[in-house]
Design a protein around this motif. Sequence first.
Motif, short mmCIF file in Angstrom:
data_model
loop_
_atom_site.label_atom_id
_atom_site.label_comp_id
_atom_site.label_asym_id
_atom_site.label_seq_id
_atom_site.Cartn_x
_atom_site.Cartn_y
_atom_site.Cartn_z
N ALA A 194 1.47 4.26 -2.75
CA ALA A 194 1.17 5.76 -2.84
C ALA A 194 2.22 6.48 -3.28
CB ALA A 194 1.14 5.62 -1.43
N ASP A 195 3.28 5.94 -3.18
CA ASP A 195 4.56 6.66 -4.06
C ASP A 195 4.35 6.38 -5.55
OD1 ASP A 195 5.20 7.33 -1.15
OD2 ASP A 195 6.27 5.31 -0.83
N ASP A 196 3.55 5.66 -5.89
CA ASP A 196 3.84 5.57 -7.27
C ASP A 196 3.00 6.58 -8.05
OD1 ASP A 196 3.29 4.79 -9.91
OD2 ASP A 196 3.30 2.98 -9.42
N TYR A 244 0.04 -1.15 -0.14
CA TYR A 244 -0.23 0.07 0.45
C TYR A 244 0.87 1.06 -0.28
CZ TYR A 244 -4.01 -3.31 1.05
OH TYR A 244 -4.98 -4.14 1.26
N THR A 245 2.21 1.02 0.62
CA THR A 245 3.09 2.46 0.71
C THR A 245 3.87 2.63 -0.12
OG1 THR A 245 4.60 0.72 1.36
CG2 THR A 245 3.54 2.19 3.04
N VAL A 250 -8.31 -1.20 -2.68
CA VAL A 250 -8.11 -0.22 -2.86
C VAL A 250 -9.32 0.46 -3.49
CG1 VAL A 250 -7.48 2.41 -3.32
CG2 VAL A 250 -6.14 0.57 -2.03
N TRP A 281 -1.94 7.90 -9.00
CA TRP A 281 -2.32 8.95 -9.42
C TRP A 281 -2.82 9.60 -9.79
CZ3 TRP A 281 -4.21 9.64 -3.92
CH2 TRP A 281 -2.67 9.27 -2.59
#
Length: 291
Positions: A58-60, A54-55, A268, A64
Amino acid sequence: MPSRTTLHAWLMLTPALVLLIGFTHYPAVATLWHSFFTTPRANRPARYIGVENYTALADDPVFWQALWNNLIYAGATIPLSIGLALAMAVWVNGKLQGRTALRIAYFTPTVLPMIAVANLWLFFYTPDYGLLDQITRALFGWGPTNWIGQQETALGAMIVIAVWKEAGFFMIFYLAALQAIPPNLYEAAAIEGASRARVFLRVTLPLLGPTTLFIAVNAVINGFRLVDHIIVMTRGGPDNATALLLTMIYDLGFRFWDTATAAALTVVLLVILAATAALQFAFAAKRVHYR
């Protein structure tokens, strides 16, 4: 000891429960479980890593971008398909000549496989020779446009296809709901001298509340689920301009074989859909008139 009626009821429910658990609940729980592990390889078993998948998402930046694209895609297809479906249903519910043929024409896109639809619209979007370029050249004098090959128009082109495919399906539900409205309500409104617009807003639209809620929930799900044409036509390109959450899941799971990250992204997506559906029922259900 359960009664005979209770036992009979459970026996009747068992086939549906087996299918529901086997194809819905178990895969959802298994996906959540696998999202906390690494992707297993031939010589390396899966290893527990907690929320690292999951982190990593979030950094990808691609995640987004896909999320933002999906919000635009859903935000456009949901109101457009519902509004168009309602307009078509009201139109074909009236007394007009050839309304049966018109209903069939509106519903036809729904029965077409999405792969066939994608190939059909590939012809429409073909630069210079496609139907859309022929029309825009004749009306506005525009030159050839690569509708699905440039970032500015690719996502909009995919939205048009989704609305075209979905509106006819939703129209059927609205048409059935319109035909179930008692005619005496319209007669009473006519006696009171209400205008057609006021009758629609005060009588028709409130009585379509349950149908609208049902269609809205399905439209939200389709706004995140209906991506077959994108996989066929653009594969998320150009430069991730049409990448959505589900196309990203497909790429991660079946092209790059990163099943762990795909599982995390699936969770998600499920959370987004569950939260949206809960909000719809919490707020929209209060405005629904069942009687």
